[in-house]
Scaffold this motif. Structure first.
Motif, PDB file in Angstrom:
ATOM      1  N   LEU A 141      17.654 -30.398  23.639  1.00  0.00           N
ATOM      2  CA  LEU A 141      17.105 -29.069  23.405  1.00  0.00           C
ATOM      3  C   LEU A 141      16.114 -29.189  22.259  1.00  0.00           C
ATOM      4  O   LEU A 141      16.448 -29.721  21.194  1.00  0.00           O
ATOM      5  CB  LEU A 141      18.211 -28.070  23.069  1.00  0.00           C
ATOM      6  N   LEU A 153      16.882 -29.662  18.483  1.00  0.00           N
ATOM      7  CA  LEU A 153      18.024 -28.822  18.131  1.00  0.00           C
ATOM      8  C   LEU A 153      19.338 -29.450  18.578  1.00  0.00           C
ATOM      9  O   LEU A 153      20.383 -29.191  17.985  1.00  0.00           O
ATOM     10  CB  LEU A 153      17.869 -27.431  18.754  1.00  0.00           C
ATOM     11  N   CYS A 207      24.249 -27.617  19.132  1.00  0.00           N
ATOM     12  CA  CYS A 207      23.591 -27.662  20.431  1.00  0.00           C
ATOM     13  C   CYS A 207      23.670 -29.029  21.105  1.00  0.00           C
ATOM     14  O   CYS A 207      22.937 -29.288  22.066  1.00  0.00           O
ATOM     15  CB  CYS A 207      22.112 -27.278  20.274  1.00  0.00           C
ATOM     16  N   ALA A 256      21.281 -22.621  21.201  1.00  0.00           N
ATOM     17  CA  ALA A 256      19.899 -22.962  20.870  1.00  0.00           C
ATOM     18  C   ALA A 256      19.006 -21.727  20.860  1.00  0.00           C
ATOM     19  O   ALA A 256      18.117 -21.599  20.005  1.00  0.00           O
ATOM     20  CB  ALA A 256      19.372 -23.991  21.865  1.00  0.00           C
TER      21      ALA A 256
END
Length: 352
Positions: A141, A153, A207, A256
């Motif tokens: 992410l 992330l 995440c 996220a």
């Protein structure tokens, strides 16, 4: 402006021509699926030899389909990493040779950036946007803030989701590549709730992803069934696998989105890219998640989800417009993280 793109990072040999006004003049892809299927996965040496054998012909084919001569091309872009280094070297050396002979700029493209920027080619998505990059080798992410500007992330701490698809398909006797075969099997299920597989990382902070345990759970379920599976067994396990993967992706993406909203108040688009983005079951669930959070949702057309050279040409064009070209001494890279400042994932750190 017209850019010729070359992609040879894994088991697709590809060449494409793309214009600055987002037209794909040609996008030629040669799959090596039949070469690797007997081995249940990609064999690097086999892939490199196939790239070497076919790339020149595919470049000529792309130019012919586009009705463009090399004299009309403004730059040549090639995947320079990450990927299987033998194949990457074939593409890079071919692009460098053409650039040198023709006196054209050479652009070394990060394969992951090609996936990341595809939504700008297809849908003209504005920066910043949130990207879920899911493929056979990568699961990340990222906040995409601009060309060459990525903030990670989350990433996988072990296997990528595409790898989990391939290995689970092998366990179920479905063959290779696993992603499409698992989706087909899941759609045949008449009892998708029959098996309850664990949802990796659900409810945990952050995440990051993990799919190794899910793959192991599939193997254990097969063992509990005595190792001899009916078509219904395979379909129901594939459906349970999809549900677990989807639940995990949605949980991680929800975290996220919350973080992305705080850091980028003007960004309101979730983009999913990479080979696994072609999975229609997962795509639909991610689209629903984006809608619930007030985000737009963009996923490339299926032919631009899997590896292709149009995305490489476009990423090269985006860099060319910013004056970002590379010297002919650029060295191919087997690993090349989009966010060079990100720390290695705990327990792994091998999926850059």
């Amino acid at each position: 402006m017209i850019v010729l793109g070359i992609e040879t990072s894994c088991d697709e040999t590809a060449a494409a021509l793309v214009t600055a006004d987002r037209r794909v003049l040609a996008n030629v892809v040669l799959s090596q699926l039949d070469d690797h299927a007997p081995y249940g996965g990609v064999v690097p040496e086999v892939a490199a030899r196939a790239h070497l054998q076919h790339l020149d012909r595919l470049v000529r084919q792309a130019l012919a389909e586009a009705g463009v001569g090399l004299g009309q091309v403004d730059a040549i872009a090639a995947t320079a990493g990450p990927g299987l280094i033998g194949g990457v070297m074939v593409g890079v050396m071919t692009a460098k040779a053409m650039a040198a002979v023709r006196g054209l700029p050479f652009v070394a493209v990060n394969h992951l950036e090609g996936h990341a920027l595809t939504a700008r080619l297809t849908d003209d998505v504005a920066f910043p946007f949130l990207l879920l990059l899911v493929s056979g080798g990568h699961c990340q992410l990222l906040a995409v803030e601009g060309v060459g500007k990525y903030r990670r992330l989350g990433t996988t701490i072990d296997d990528a989701v595409g790898e989990a698809f391939d290995k689970s398909a092998k366990i179920l006797g479905l063959g290779y590549p696993g992603g499409p075969l698992m989706e087909q099997a899941a759609r045949r299920s008449t009892d998708p709730g029959r098996f309850d597989l664990p949802v990796p990382m659900k409810g945990r902070p952050g995440c990051d992803f993990s799919f190794s345990g899910l793959k192991t759970a599939v193997r254990r379920q097969v063992e509990l069934l005595g190792g001899s599976l009916t078509d219904a067994d395979v379909a129901d396990i594939a459906a349970a696998f999809h549900k677990a993967v989807g639940d995990s992706l949605l949980d991680r993406c929800a975290h996220a989105i919350k973080q992305f909203k705080q850091d980028h108040p003007t960004g309101r688009t979730l983009v999913v890219a990479g080979g696994v983005a072609a999975n229609q079951i997962l795509r639909g669930r991610l689209q629903d998640l984006a809608r619930r959070h007030g985000f737009g949702f963009v996923a490339p057309p299926l032919k631009l989800c899997t590896d292709n050279a149009a995305m490489i040409a476009w990423a090269g064009l985006e860099r060319l417009r910013l004056g970002q070209t590379d010297g002919l001494d650029f060295a191919p890279r087997p690993r090349w993280p989009l966010d060079g400042t990100a720390k290695a994932a705990p327990f792994a750190g091998v999926k850059a």
